[in-house]
Motif scaffolding. Sequence first.
Motif, PDB file in Angstrom:
ATOM      1  N   UNK A 136       0.827  -1.189   0.000  1.00 32.60           N
ATOM      2  CA  UNK A 136       0.000   0.000   0.000  1.00 32.60           C
ATOM      3  C   UNK A 136       0.861   1.239   0.000  1.00 32.60           C
ATOM      4  N   UNK A 137       0.200   2.386  -0.204  1.00 31.99           N
ATOM      5  CA  UNK A 137       0.906   3.649  -0.167  1.00 31.99           C
ATOM      6  C   UNK A 137       1.371   3.939   1.245  1.00 31.99           C
ATOM      7  N   UNK A 138       2.183   5.007   1.387  1.00 26.69           N
ATOM      8  CA  UNK A 138       2.801   5.298   2.677  1.00 26.69           C
ATOM      9  C   UNK A 138       1.771   5.629   3.747  1.00 26.69           C
ATOM     10  N   UNK A 150      -0.334   3.857  -5.247  1.00 22.85           N
ATOM     11  CA  UNK A 150      -1.227   3.342  -4.211  1.00 22.85           C
ATOM     12  C   UNK A 150      -1.072   1.844  -4.012  1.00 22.85           C
ATOM     13  N   UNK A 151      -0.364   1.178  -4.905  1.00 22.29           N
ATOM     14  CA  UNK A 151      -0.157  -0.252  -4.765  1.00 22.29           C
ATOM     15  C   UNK A 151       0.873  -0.744  -5.757  1.00 22.29           C
ATOM     16  N   UNK A 152       1.393  -1.940  -5.526  1.00 23.22           N
ATOM     17  CA  UNK A 152       2.362  -2.565  -6.426  1.00 23.22           C
ATOM     18  C   UNK A 152       1.894  -3.978  -6.736  1.00 23.22           C
ATOM     19  N   UNK A 153       1.752  -4.288  -8.012  1.00 24.70           N
ATOM     20  CA  UNK A 153       1.399  -5.635  -8.443  1.00 24.70           C
ATOM     21  C   UNK A 153       2.685  -6.411  -8.694  1.00 24.70           C
ATOM     22  N   UNK A 154       2.835  -7.528  -8.023  1.00 24.72           N
ATOM     23  CA  UNK A 154       3.972  -8.410  -8.250  1.00 24.72           C
ATOM     24  C   UNK A 154       3.462  -9.596  -9.058  1.00 24.72           C
ATOM     25  N   UNK A 155       3.414  -9.448 -10.372  1.00 25.18           N
ATOM     26  CA  UNK A 155       2.861 -10.482 -11.248  1.00 25.18           C
ATOM     27  C   UNK A 155       3.822 -11.657 -11.340  1.00 25.18           C
ATOM     28  N   UNK A 193      -6.177  -7.029  -7.806  1.00 20.64           N
ATOM     29  CA  UNK A 193      -5.757  -6.119  -6.751  1.00 20.64           C
ATOM     30  C   UNK A 193      -7.018  -5.405  -6.260  1.00 20.64           C
ATOM     31  N   UNK A 194      -7.399  -5.615  -4.994  1.00 16.70           N
ATOM     32  CA  UNK A 194      -8.673  -5.123  -4.486  1.00 16.70           C
ATOM     33  C   UNK A 194      -8.475  -4.186  -3.293  1.00 16.70           C
ATOM     34  N   UNK A 195      -9.261  -3.103  -3.275  1.00 13.72           N
ATOM     35  CA  UNK A 195      -9.322  -2.168  -2.153  1.00 13.72           C
ATOM     36  C   UNK A 195     -10.779  -2.046  -1.704  1.00 13.72           C
ATOM     37  N   UNK A 196     -10.972  -1.770  -0.408  1.00 17.82           N
ATOM     38  CA  UNK A 196     -12.331  -1.604   0.101  1.00 17.82           C
ATOM     39  C   UNK A 196     -12.335  -0.673   1.305  1.00 17.82           C
ATOM     40  N   UNK A 197     -13.421   0.082   1.455  1.00 13.98           N
ATOM     41  CA  UNK A 197     -13.661   0.902   2.638  1.00 13.98           C
ATOM     42  C   UNK A 197     -15.129   0.752   3.028  1.00 13.98           C
ATOM     43  N   UNK A 198     -15.419   0.320   4.286  1.00 13.74           N
ATOM     44  CA  UNK A 198     -14.479  -0.066   5.336  1.00 13.74           C
ATOM     45  C   UNK A 198     -13.675  -1.300   4.929  1.00 13.74           C
ATOM     46  N   UNK A 234      -7.077  -4.498   1.028  1.00 15.25           N
ATOM     47  CA  UNK A 234      -6.452  -3.303   1.577  1.00 15.25           C
ATOM     48  C   UNK A 234      -7.492  -2.193   1.726  1.00 15.25           C
ATOM     49  N   UNK A 235      -7.228  -1.283   2.651  1.00 15.64           N
ATOM     50  CA  UNK A 235      -8.130  -0.159   2.873  1.00 15.64           C
ATOM     51  C   UNK A 235      -8.103   0.783   1.676  1.00 15.64           C
ATOM     52  N   UNK A 236      -9.273   1.161   1.205  1.00 10.84           N
ATOM     53  CA  UNK A 236      -9.385   2.152   0.128  1.00 10.84           C
ATOM     54  C   UNK A 236      -9.220   3.533   0.757  1.00 10.84           C
ATOM     55  N   UNK A 237      -7.961   3.976   0.857  1.00  8.48           N
ATOM     56  CA  UNK A 237      -7.644   5.236   1.526  1.00  8.48           C
ATOM     57  C   UNK A 237      -7.268   6.323   0.524  1.00  8.48           C
ATOM     58  N   UNK A 238      -7.890   6.271  -0.654  1.00  7.20           N
ATOM     59  CA  UNK A 238      -7.705   7.287  -1.683  1.00  7.20           C
ATOM     60  C   UNK A 238      -8.977   7.314  -2.524  1.00  7.20           C
ATOM     61  N   UNK A 239      -9.159   8.373  -3.305  1.00  5.50           N
ATOM     62  CA  UNK A 239     -10.346   8.510  -4.145  1.00  5.50           C
ATOM     63  C   UNK A 239      -9.927   8.405  -5.611  1.00  5.50           C
TER      64      UNK A 239
END
Length: 298
Positions: free
Chosen positions: A19-21, A219-224, A232-237, A243-248
């Motif tokens: 994830x991002x920093x 926001x993420x790195x794919x290691x194919x 690669x999936x993000x979700x909030x909550x 991973x947390x969807x902490x960006x728009x």
Amino acid sequence: MGLRLMSCGFVLATIMLVTSAQAVMVTGAFTGAWFDKDAPGQGFLLQVVDRKGTDTAIVYWFTFNAFGNQNWLLGQAPVKGAQVDFTMHSVEGGILDLNGFDPARITLQPWGHLVLQFEDCNHGTARYEALDPQISDGQFKITRLTKSLGDECSGGLSDNTPPSTDAKIIRVDFDNTGVIPQATARMKFEQNRNHAKFKIWVKDLPADQYELLVGNEIVGVINARGQGQNTLFFRSPETCNWELLDFDPLNQIIKIAQGDKVFMTAFLSNDLASFDDGDDRDEDGDGDRDDGSCDEDG
């Protein structure tokens, strides 16, 4: 932040997600009182609001000056991920007696800088630099003391979704830039008043690491690993081992790249949104139903 290994059951391919920093994004749910539990008697009131389309934080710091006298400071600044950098001011010239109150006497005096950095919905760090040479620069841990009634904080995009929001789904295929002609990618964004999800599917990229950029931020790195489809999936909550969807990502250029070399690009336009027709089947075969539930092992 760590690495997370996910798998796609019908192909021999996996991804690692870095994830991002930032651990969270500062949202309206961070509004409330915050304090240093080791220094009671002082603290912050924080409000996060929408100001002309920009997420903006307003802070009131109830503290003391170098002589131990009460000092109330205030600041306002745009939110930047998990951090807000305030220019702080003290207010002088006020009086409690309204009969003698003169607005012209109110002045804002520069005090210095305050940075609030949040680890999660309940913990963070305050760092400050005062203009007064008698006050040494410093930092301390802060803990949430109160929250707004009814607000549930995830530190993700769903915190800022109004209750009246209609459910919407946006599907976009990436454009291949020609660097790896056989590769394809697509994305899907879902949002309703309860959750937001952002999914990326990438197929036939050679084994290597690829950055996912939203705007110009990784926001993420794919290691194919090998041929086939990677997800690669993000979700909030945050749930489902995603991973947390902490960006728009809305109305942003999305890229899959390695440094300056861009392999796939797309624009996630809100104008492409379709509205939920009530069908919550697992249309993508990813173990995730459109009603926000999911297969915890998926």
